[in-house]
Design a protein around this motif. Structure first.
Motif, PDB file in Angstrom:
ATOM      1  N   VAL A  77       0.856  -1.176   0.000  1.00  0.00           N
ATOM      2  CA  VAL A  77       0.000   0.000   0.000  1.00  0.00           C
ATOM      3  C   VAL A  77       0.895   1.230   0.000  1.00  0.00           C
ATOM      4  CG1 VAL A  77      -1.742   1.315   1.275  1.00  0.00           C
ATOM      5  CG2 VAL A  77      -1.861  -1.184   1.224  1.00  0.00           C
ATOM      6  N   PHE A  78       0.607   2.173  -0.901  1.00  0.00           N
ATOM      7  CA  PHE A  78       1.327   3.443  -0.946  1.00  0.00           C
ATOM      8  C   PHE A  78       0.464   4.518  -0.285  1.00  0.00           C
ATOM      9  CE2 PHE A  78       2.464   1.198  -4.950  1.00  0.00           C
ATOM     10  CZ  PHE A  78       3.808   0.971  -4.691  1.00  0.00           C
ATOM     11  N   ALA A  79       1.081   5.357   0.531  1.00  0.00           N
ATOM     12  CA  ALA A  79       0.363   6.445   1.189  1.00  0.00           C
ATOM     13  C   ALA A  79       1.128   7.749   0.994  1.00  0.00           C
ATOM     14  CB  ALA A  79       0.193   6.165   2.684  1.00  0.00           C
ATOM     15  N   ASN A  80       0.457   8.760   0.459  1.00  0.00           N
ATOM     16  CA  ASN A  80       1.054  10.080   0.296  1.00  0.00           C
ATOM     17  C   ASN A  80       1.075  10.813   1.634  1.00  0.00           C
ATOM     18  OD1 ASN A  80       2.135  10.771  -2.180  1.00  0.00           O
ATOM     19  ND2 ASN A  80       0.208  11.449  -3.075  1.00  0.00           N
ATOM     20  N   ILE A  81       2.237  11.206   2.093  1.00  0.00           N
ATOM     21  CA  ILE A  81       2.386  11.987   3.319  1.00  0.00           C
ATOM     22  C   ILE A  81       2.790  13.384   2.885  1.00  0.00           C
ATOM     23  CG2 ILE A  81       3.344  12.058   5.628  1.00  0.00           C
ATOM     24  CD1 ILE A  81       1.839   9.470   4.988  1.00  0.00           C
ATOM     25  N   ALA A  82       1.793  14.223   2.631  1.00  0.00           N
ATOM     26  CA  ALA A  82       2.004  15.487   1.918  1.00  0.00           C
ATOM     27  C   ALA A  82       2.906  16.464   2.670  1.00  0.00           C
ATOM     28  CB  ALA A  82       0.661  16.143   1.619  1.00  0.00           C
ATOM     29  N   ASP A  83       2.675  16.645   3.957  1.00  0.00           N
ATOM     30  CA  ASP A  83       3.438  17.643   4.713  1.00  0.00           C
ATOM     31  C   ASP A  83       4.919  17.294   4.817  1.00  0.00           C
ATOM     32  OD1 ASP A  83       1.137  19.082   5.081  1.00  0.00           O
ATOM     33  OD2 ASP A  83       0.768  18.360   7.119  1.00  0.00           O
ATOM     34  N   THR A 112       3.133  21.955  -4.801  1.00  0.00           N
ATOM     35  CA  THR A 112       4.153  22.973  -4.589  1.00  0.00           C
ATOM     36  C   THR A 112       5.494  22.498  -5.148  1.00  0.00           C
ATOM     37  OG1 THR A 112       3.014  23.524  -2.513  1.00  0.00           O
ATOM     38  CG2 THR A 112       5.172  24.503  -2.880  1.00  0.00           C
ATOM     39  N   PRO A 113       5.839  22.899  -6.353  1.00  0.00           N
ATOM     40  CA  PRO A 113       4.957  23.524  -7.353  1.00  0.00           C
ATOM     41  C   PRO A 113       4.012  22.495  -7.954  1.00  0.00           C
ATOM     42  CG  PRO A 113       7.084  23.071  -8.329  1.00  0.00           C
ATOM     43  CD  PRO A 113       7.209  22.680  -6.877  1.00  0.00           C
ATOM     44  N   ALA A 114       3.145  22.955  -8.846  1.00  0.00           N
ATOM     45  CA  ALA A 114       2.174  22.050  -9.474  1.00  0.00           C
ATOM     46  C   ALA A 114       2.893  21.169 -10.491  1.00  0.00           C
ATOM     47  CB  ALA A 114       1.065  22.855 -10.151  1.00  0.00           C
ATOM     48  N   ARG A 115       3.099  19.892 -10.109  1.00  0.00           N
ATOM     49  CA  ARG A 115       3.844  18.970 -10.962  1.00  0.00           C
ATOM     50  C   ARG A 115       3.247  17.564 -10.849  1.00  0.00           C
ATOM     51  NH1 ARG A 115       7.135  21.920 -14.158  1.00  0.00           N
ATOM     52  NH2 ARG A 115       8.404  20.046 -14.549  1.00  0.00           N
ATOM     53  N   LEU A 116       3.484  16.781 -11.875  1.00  0.00           N
ATOM     54  CA  LEU A 116       3.211  15.346 -11.826  1.00  0.00           C
ATOM     55  C   LEU A 116       4.549  14.622 -11.810  1.00  0.00           C
ATOM     56  CD1 LEU A 116       1.193  12.943 -11.988  1.00  0.00           C
ATOM     57  CD2 LEU A 116       1.603  12.954 -14.467  1.00  0.00           C
ATOM     58  N   LEU A 117       4.810  13.907 -10.720  1.00  0.00           N
ATOM     59  CA  LEU A 117       6.029  13.116 -10.619  1.00  0.00           C
ATOM     60  C   LEU A 117       5.724  11.672 -11.008  1.00  0.00           C
ATOM     61  CD1 LEU A 117       7.508  14.383  -7.213  1.00  0.00           C
ATOM     62  CD2 LEU A 117       7.764  15.370  -9.506  1.00  0.00           C
ATOM     63  N   SER A 163       1.781  20.591 -14.318  1.00  0.00           N
ATOM     64  CA  SER A 163       0.348  20.314 -14.212  1.00  0.00           C
ATOM     65  C   SER A 163      -0.367  21.603 -13.832  1.00  0.00           C
ATOM     66  CB  SER A 163       0.074  19.231 -13.167  1.00  0.00           C
ATOM     67  OG  SER A 163       0.273  19.729 -11.855  1.00  0.00           O
ATOM     68  N   ASP A 164      -1.700  21.532 -13.824  1.00  0.00           N
ATOM     69  CA  ASP A 164      -2.474  22.671 -13.342  1.00  0.00           C
ATOM     70  C   ASP A 164      -2.467  22.683 -11.818  1.00  0.00           C
ATOM     71  OD1 ASP A 164      -4.123  24.390 -15.394  1.00  0.00           O
ATOM     72  OD2 ASP A 164      -3.987  22.386 -16.256  1.00  0.00           O
ATOM     73  N   PRO A 165      -2.697  23.866 -11.199  1.00  0.00           N
ATOM     74  CA  PRO A 165      -2.623  23.985  -9.736  1.00  0.00           C
ATOM     75  C   PRO A 165      -3.781  23.285  -9.024  1.00  0.00           C
ATOM     76  CG  PRO A 165      -2.366  26.134 -10.815  1.00  0.00           C
ATOM     77  CD  PRO A 165      -2.848  25.184 -11.853  1.00  0.00           C
ATOM     78  N   GLY A 166      -3.498  22.857  -7.798  1.00  0.00           N
ATOM     79  CA  GLY A 166      -4.546  22.338  -6.922  1.00  0.00           C
ATOM     80  C   GLY A 166      -4.908  20.893  -7.150  1.00  0.00           C
ATOM     81  N   ALA A 167      -3.935  20.034  -7.461  1.00  0.00           N
ATOM     82  CA  ALA A 167      -4.218  18.612  -7.679  1.00  0.00           C
ATOM     83  C   ALA A 167      -4.842  17.981  -6.445  1.00  0.00           C
ATOM     84  CB  ALA A 167      -2.927  17.878  -8.037  1.00  0.00           C
ATOM     85  N   ASP A 168      -5.946  17.235  -6.648  1.00  0.00           N
ATOM     86  CA  ASP A 168      -6.613  16.608  -5.501  1.00  0.00           C
ATOM     87  C   ASP A 168      -7.056  15.176  -5.776  1.00  0.00           C
ATOM     88  OD1 ASP A 168      -8.091  16.215  -3.064  1.00  0.00           O
ATOM     89  OD2 ASP A 168      -8.279  18.370  -2.919  1.00  0.00           O
ATOM     90  N   ASP A 169      -7.102  14.764  -7.034  1.00  0.00           N
ATOM     91  CA  ASP A 169      -7.431  13.378  -7.366  1.00  0.00           C
ATOM     92  C   ASP A 169      -6.654  12.976  -8.607  1.00  0.00           C
ATOM     93  OD1 ASP A 169      -8.824  11.534  -5.895  1.00  0.00           O
ATOM     94  OD2 ASP A 169     -10.811  12.238  -6.460  1.00  0.00           O
ATOM     95  N   LEU A 170      -6.328  11.677  -8.690  1.00  0.00           N
ATOM     96  CA  LEU A 170      -5.474  11.192  -9.757  1.00  0.00           C
ATOM     97  C   LEU A 170      -5.849   9.743 -10.049  1.00  0.00           C
ATOM     98  CD1 LEU A 170      -2.924  12.109 -11.420  1.00  0.00           C
ATOM     99  CD2 LEU A 170      -1.547  11.007  -9.658  1.00  0.00           C
ATOM    100  N   ASN A 214       4.073  18.730  -1.140  1.00  0.00           N
ATOM    101  CA  ASN A 214       2.626  18.843  -0.957  1.00  0.00           C
ATOM    102  C   ASN A 214       1.930  17.870  -1.905  1.00  0.00           C
ATOM    103  OD1 ASN A 214       0.269  19.706   0.187  1.00  0.00           O
ATOM    104  ND2 ASN A 214       0.260  21.733  -0.745  1.00  0.00           N
ATOM    105  N   ASN A 215       2.361  16.619  -1.835  1.00  0.00           N
ATOM    106  CA  ASN A 215       1.872  15.540  -2.682  1.00  0.00           C
ATOM    107  C   ASN A 215       0.575  14.990  -2.103  1.00  0.00           C
ATOM    108  OD1 ASN A 215       4.124  14.949  -0.774  1.00  0.00           O
ATOM    109  ND2 ASN A 215       3.498  12.809  -1.060  1.00  0.00           N
TER     110      ASN A 215
END
Length: 331
Positions: A182-188, A232-237, A252-259, A213-214
């Motif tokens: 399981v992968f979990a994004n830990i944004a902070d 931060t910045p708006a990117r797709l890794l 990418s466009d700003p404010g990514a919230d779903d993928l 800020n993933n």
């Protein structure tokens, strides 16, 4: 794993690549005039032809008939519904309530509250591993007094099997069925927690470089490629799903919230709250921008249903503007 060759030119917003069919086609819009505020996550009951929408701003979960577009039921009395998971085998819906810090289970017809499992503040996204019957739910992490955790819920006996520590609040989670991870994004913390599903323990942490800020992520199980959208910045890794090594970094466009990753078309759909869906195409050797679809400001979450070749995107309601769900065909 072969290195990706990156096309770093993102197509201008509202357009698609010339000479090619658009990557998404808007089929219809489901209007929900009784719903105010933003949406968070969605789930689908394919057999029942229903979609569940966490109407966070409305403090409810809306049960919507996909044929008629009508609301069949509103689950009210919630504080801040976030993550949803529908169990087709039992006809039950799990709802993470961030305000109450609980995982609620609904069942029956119409749906009624069956049980609440205590978690902690900001209970958020979840992912279900059908092979093990385990549900992974991120919660906590706002401060030192409320550490980040990932609850492992046994959906058969409705108990918490384990609690996994996280550096801070866990955002989106994804399952790799082929390796039971399981992968979990830990944004902070700008990192990804990799969990061993067999032991219900964290096996490693991958630190991100070039963006942070993933929030959302998606996984290509065939190629073992992890897509991570950052704000931060708006990117797709693009990461190697076996080692965590970064393979590509695209705008990418700003404010990514779903993928979401579409294994049939080999497309990635990044939903950005700024009002866009960024579409990328991948193959064994490269990943490139395939177009940008305009949505609406604040339309930040949705659901891709592969069997229906459909991407649903929630548009918030405000004042006289009705909330809605945009229904896109990915054919």
């Amino acid at each position: 794993m072969k290195r990706f060759l990156v096309s770093c030119v993102l197509v201008l917003a509202g357009s698609s690549l010339r000479g090619q069919n658009p990557p998404l086609v808007l089929e219809k819009t489901i209007y929900l005039p009784a719903v105010q505020g933003k949406f968070d996550h969605f789930a689908v009951d394919e057999a029942g032809n229903r979609i569940f929408a966490a109407a966070t701003g409305n403090k409810s979960v809306e049960v919507i008939d996909l044929g008629s577009g009508k609301i069949l039921q509103s689950l009210t009395g919630l504080g801040k519904p976030h993550g949803l998971a529908w169990m087709a085998s039992t006809g039950q819906l799990f709802v993470a309530d961030g305000a109450s810090g609980v995982l609620d289970l609904y069942g029956g017809a119409p749906l009624g509250l069956v049980k609440s499992i205590p978690l902690s503040e900001d209970a958020d996204d979840m992912v279900y591993d059908a092979s093990s019957g385990l549900l992974y739910v991120g919660h906590g992490g706002s401060d030192a007094a409320h550490p980040g955790r990932i609850a492992v819920i046994d959906t058969k006996n409705l108990t918490q099997k384990a609690s996994i520590s996280a550096t801070s609040h866990p955002e989106e989670l994804e399952v790799d069925k082929s390796t039971d991870r399981v992968f979990a994004n830990i944004a902070d913390a700008a990192e990804i927690s990799v969990i061993d599903g067999r032991t219900a323990m964290q096996s490693t942490i991958w630190k991100l470089t070039g963006a942070k800020n993933n929030v959302p992520l998606a996984y290509d199980e065939e190629q073992h490629i992890l897509f991570v959208a950052c704000r931060t910045p708006a990117r797709l890794l693009v990461l190697d799903g076996d080692t965590g090594k970064q393979l590509a970094n695209l705008p990418s466009d700003p404010g990514a919230d779903d993928l979401f990753y579409d294994a049939e078309t080999h497309q990635v759909y990044l939903i950005a709250g700024s009002g866009a869906i960024d579409v990328y195409r991948t193959d064994e050797k490269n990943v490139k921008a395939a177009g940008v679809i305009h949505t609406a400001a604040g339309a930040k979450t949705g659901l891709f249903v592969r069997s229906r070749k459909t991407l649903y995107v929630g548009v918030p309601g405000s004042g006289e503007s009705a909330a809605s769900i945009l229904v896109y065909s990915t054919r």
